[in-house]
Enzyme design. Sequence first.
Site, PDB file in Angstrom:
ATOM      1  N   LYS A 132      36.557 -42.554 -18.397  1.00  0.00           N
ATOM      2  CA  LYS A 132      36.257 -43.867 -18.975  1.00  0.00           C
ATOM      3  C   LYS A 132      35.490 -44.690 -17.953  1.00  0.00           C
ATOM      4  O   LYS A 132      35.765 -44.617 -16.744  1.00  0.00           O
ATOM      5  CB  LYS A 132      37.579 -44.538 -19.332  1.00  0.00           C
ATOM      6  CG  LYS A 132      37.462 -45.812 -20.132  1.00  0.00           C
ATOM      7  CD  LYS A 132      38.852 -46.326 -20.502  1.00  0.00           C
ATOM      8  CE  LYS A 132      38.778 -47.540 -21.425  1.00  0.00           C
ATOM      9  NZ  LYS A 132      40.122 -47.995 -21.843  1.00  0.00           N
ATOM     10  N   LEU A 152      37.400 -54.618 -22.721  1.00  0.00           N
ATOM     11  CA  LEU A 152      38.426 -53.552 -22.686  1.00  0.00           C
ATOM     12  C   LEU A 152      39.621 -53.866 -23.583  1.00  0.00           C
ATOM     13  O   LEU A 152      40.551 -53.064 -23.651  1.00  0.00           O
ATOM     14  CB  LEU A 152      38.977 -53.324 -21.272  1.00  0.00           C
ATOM     15  CG  LEU A 152      38.225 -52.436 -20.310  1.00  0.00           C
ATOM     16  CD1 LEU A 152      39.097 -52.157 -19.087  1.00  0.00           C
ATOM     17  CD2 LEU A 152      37.833 -51.118 -20.953  1.00  0.00           C
ATOM     18  N   SER A 154      40.127 -48.862 -26.600  1.00  0.00           N
ATOM     19  CA  SER A 154      38.872 -49.023 -25.913  1.00  0.00           C
ATOM     20  C   SER A 154      38.326 -47.742 -25.289  1.00  0.00           C
ATOM     21  O   SER A 154      37.194 -47.726 -24.843  1.00  0.00           O
ATOM     22  CB  SER A 154      39.047 -50.073 -24.811  1.00  0.00           C
ATOM     23  OG  SER A 154      40.005 -49.646 -23.860  1.00  0.00           O
ATOM     24  N   ILE A 164      46.457 -50.024 -22.530  1.00  0.00           N
ATOM     25  CA  ILE A 164      47.292 -51.213 -22.312  1.00  0.00           C
ATOM     26  C   ILE A 164      47.912 -51.669 -23.630  1.00  0.00           C
ATOM     27  O   ILE A 164      48.852 -52.458 -23.645  1.00  0.00           O
ATOM     28  CB  ILE A 164      46.475 -52.341 -21.653  1.00  0.00           C
ATOM     29  CG1 ILE A 164      47.387 -53.480 -21.158  1.00  0.00           C
ATOM     30  CG2 ILE A 164      45.418 -52.892 -22.602  1.00  0.00           C
ATOM     31  CD1 ILE A 164      46.683 -54.556 -20.368  1.00  0.00           C
ATOM     32  N   GLY A 165      47.372 -51.141 -24.734  1.00  0.00           N
ATOM     33  CA  GLY A 165      47.937 -51.494 -26.038  1.00  0.00           C
ATOM     34  C   GLY A 165      47.714 -50.376 -27.041  1.00  0.00           C
ATOM     35  O   GLY A 165      48.022 -50.494 -28.225  1.00  0.00           O
ATOM     36  N   GLY A 166      47.161 -49.260 -26.527  1.00  0.00           N
ATOM     37  CA  GLY A 166      46.865 -48.122 -27.398  1.00  0.00           C
ATOM     38  C   GLY A 166      45.514 -47.493 -27.113  1.00  0.00           C
ATOM     39  O   GLY A 166      45.057 -46.608 -27.841  1.00  0.00           O
ATOM     40  N   SER A 167      44.866 -47.896 -26.045  1.00  0.00           N
ATOM     41  CA  SER A 167      43.465 -47.535 -25.817  1.00  0.00           C
ATOM     42  C   SER A 167      43.202 -46.070 -25.486  1.00  0.00           C
ATOM     43  O   SER A 167      42.057 -45.629 -25.551  1.00  0.00           O
ATOM     44  CB  SER A 167      42.866 -48.423 -24.716  1.00  0.00           C
ATOM     45  OG  SER A 167      42.592 -49.710 -25.225  1.00  0.00           O
TER      46      SER A 167
END
Lengths: 570, 570
Positions: free
Chosen positions: B130, B179, B205, B226-229
């Site tokens: 990434k 992001l 992201s 951080i939340g599903g990326s």
Amino acid sequence: MTWKQIAAEKKSHQLDSVPKEWLSADLPPSEALSVIDFPGESHALSTLDVEITESSVASLLSNLASSKWSAVQVTTSFYKRAIVAQELVSFFLIGKADSPNFTDFRALDEHLQKTGQVVGALHGLPISLKDQISIKGIESTMGYVSWVGQFAEKNSVLVDILESLGAVPFVKTNICQTLMWTETFNHVFGRTTNPYNRSLTSGGSSGGEGALVALKGSPLGVGSDIGGSVRIPAGFCGVYGLRPSYNRIPYAGCVNSLEGEDSILSVLGPLSNTLDGIKTFFKAVLSKEPWQMDPMVIRKRWSEEEYRLIDHGNGEKLCFAIMWDNGVVVPHPPVRRGLEITKKALLAAGHQVIDWKPYKHAEIWKNFNRSRVSAPAIPNFENAIWNAASAEDFKVSTAPTGEPVIASMGLLQDELLSRLSPIGISAFELWKLHKIKRDLRQEYLKHWEETVSQTGTGRPVDAIISPMAPYTAPPHGMNKTAQYTMWCNLLDYPAMIIPVTKVDQALDVKQPRQQFYNVDDRENYERYDPATHENAPVSIQIVGRTMEEEAVIAMSEIVDKALRGAKSKL
Amino acid sequence: MTWKQIAAEKKSHQLDSVPKEWLSADLPPSEALSVIDFPGESHALSTLDVEITESSVASLLSNLASSKWSAVQVTTSFYKRAIVAQELVSFFLIGKADSPNFTDFRALDEHLQKTGQVVGALHGLPISLKDQISIKGIESTMGYVSWVGQFAEKNSVLVDILESLGAVPFVKTNICQTLMWTETFNHVFGRTTNPYNRSLTSGGSSGGEGALVALKGSPLGVGSDIGGSVRIPAGFCGVYGLRPSYNRIPYAGCVNSLEGEDSILSVLGPLSNTLDGIKTFFKAVLSKEPWQMDPMVIRKRWSEEEYRLIDHGNGEKLCFAIMWDNGVVVPHPPVRRGLEITKKALLAAGHQVIDWKPYKHAEIWKNFNRSRVSAPAIPNFENAIWNAASAEDFKVSTAPTGEPVIASMGLLQDELLSRLSPIGISAFELWKLHKIKRDLRQEYLKHWEETVSQTGTGRPVDAIISPMAPYTAPPHGMNKTAQYTMWCNLLDYPAMIIPVTKVDQALDVKQPRQQFYNVDDRENYERYDPATHENAPVSIQIVGRTMEEEAVIAMSEIVDKALRGAKSKL
């Protein structure tokens, strides 16, 4: 009722429920400074009480397991000695003391008698707890008048674990108002003094633990440490104390100050008169897989391999580095002498000792807490992690009764109250402080790794040996800085306090000095007078890498053994 | 130059340095939706290129170690296929691609030839990264125009470790601006589409990784979550993906958004076409003791015992719990069908499957991010951990060029820009959110532990099986919520994405529904049309306890095997 009335009423009830025959008729006069030897000679204790309370944790556990001593007997002996300690240094007594029927402890004896098995690894061991560690049905005042009467609805996770191990949480101990000072004084229970010299502070915020364990009123205590609050009382009172890494010992269910301040975490840690007490506690608590009860606890079992020092050449020839000073404030002569004794002992034991070059200790301190010294060099003087919202937090707990925030210790309060905005800083400013903190941790790690070129062992320095303060226990109100402990909290390094010797006026003379790092350094120098610190314990701090508690315990045993070996040769 | 000119210039140079003979002459027309099979049939790739790029990680490593394939050959094949992928879905190509001389990789072959030994456990394996994962000398734009031209001065810790293991970090992949969205679009490199249906999002992201790995342009990719990326692109693109717990994989040296937001930590995690790729990556990175390079990484070695499921009855009869919906938004029919297939397969394999009762998922989501749904019930609607200072953070990166913050994804930006105060919240408000978060974690742990009464195994539920979104990949701009992944970030649960099947219009018909949890649930229902999602992958999420990556990998292998077994019987 005014806050003064609430506090006075609470304090007057403090010893009411104690059996009167356990009070001492022969207390030393209030001008007697050292009371460290009094309990062992007190008429309030029987010969058996003294024998029990002066045993190591290992020997207590073995005599309890063999039924030589019952849990009720052991708890009673420590409880009696704790009452004497309360009369001497006011460590603060609450807990089972309020209703001393000992029912729970009797069950331990019955279990052992019936099954032939101990309940757990800490069967029958009395344990004292800092006030904030909740025990169901017992008050946690946290040193705030407005908390008087707040009885815990359930045990903290640690208490549940200790009880499942057969331990006996038997008294709670004094702290400072706000929990954020390094002395022990509040409006409810007053001040805890130092048993080696009552004109000196016991340290804080776990000062009740330091004083009680030093007087052998408890074989094992649990305090908390966010900037040195386990280590400072341990060091000032001459006992062993461990600050573990974040999230190895369960904190859930305790009450706390600065709740939600997650940037630099407070941790629970043990104090004891022997290293075996520290190790036994740590290993026993982990054996109960605390991560199943507290989501913050790291899923990492006690590692026997790491305790055998697989990451440190199996402990055969270690390289320690001594930080003589941190480049900010030079320690007083007795502190330096403690380091010199340690160096000599380690060399004699075949280990290597080099000098530790301190790295950005002023910046570390500043990220944590506002500091006069580092201010000129660093922008955003007002901003620091603790100051981010502490004024607001303290206000929440003092506002209901109008109790004032105590402003006498210099460390945090004086400046905080007069200079900090009552609304603190923004979340965005706090994020910036986190970034600085992370960079400092990264740089310090690199600095440590790079010592591989100086050790000759093929490894970086195995552990740092550091002062735990730039002085031994100072007079009340004079514990001005926690910078020698705080760095471990910010960098999340486990650190063990080991007692080495005591202040000796003949040896620890004041030397002339002309050059100073800064104004704090000069003031610290000027304050030194060996007579003031007479008889105060001198301690060192063994600092390891994050999450390396097992290795720190093992290396502390090596240092301790070297020190005892050196002493026996004198 | 305006931000548009800077972006246009950067983009126009993007494919300039690529060997022209590797570009495809026979690209599918832009209206062709599925391009997933194109690279395998492209004239730009030789038969050997196709064989190599369609091999599993295990077989690549074994053929590299035996010198059947050289590192240069393997990297070249993947690089060629990545170029085809770029032409198809614009996953974004930068990195060694800018100067494809492959010198570094040749050294691997020479080492093996000379010594007969591989360099490390990932010898010769190409790995895509990434954009935010810094490689020395390579640009990280982070999707911000103002970052164009920022070349990394040194490797991130992960890249150093990967290179020491013999891996070949060979391309960097596209992300979203900030992001903090769950699609992949920015002003510099544009949009990455879904290779299974280019009218749908690849997720975000880490959408560049999801699309590239799905097209087999990389055998192993690393994203951040951080939340599903990691999980959303993995799930939408039909590949495996792991969100590890906080601080197991080193993050140091990466660039990031919301720097200093330490409340809910972003983590790096792998994506691959096989579970063996995930496991190999995880185990290899830990073998290098990353805690010696990144102070945030937990000192916890790969545990073979935990991988053998010692905490889960040695994996003999597991009890899984399926969360059919989270009590906030009901998933679309294909998602439910994916869970039903999994349940059937696990029962057939002799495991137990019960229902998971969701616990406070609206509150969890709200603590993280402001949400319409939970707002009425909870005070301080404006306050949430991500919103604490994100507007200020985004402004810092967009202000230098005047580039607007993209406000098209609904999830965070629309509301954030129109409703959030530009100065965010105070540190004290943030501390309060931390306290709520900690309580939620404590309660969820208790909720999980209490399932011991329902499993019949003597243990609580071994793992939760959950949707990874309430829909399969939606059209661009329609990825409205990350609540099915976010809860694992707040609770810090490791979670693995496993592909199960694909949307089938005949099977996934829309069912009539009258009752809805709330307005979001109704809108999500109304948006569903099986034709829109044609061919989109259907995935599930295996969720374990904090720091239990080894067990989650092992249990995922069990689920995956059950699914493949069920499929082979069809």
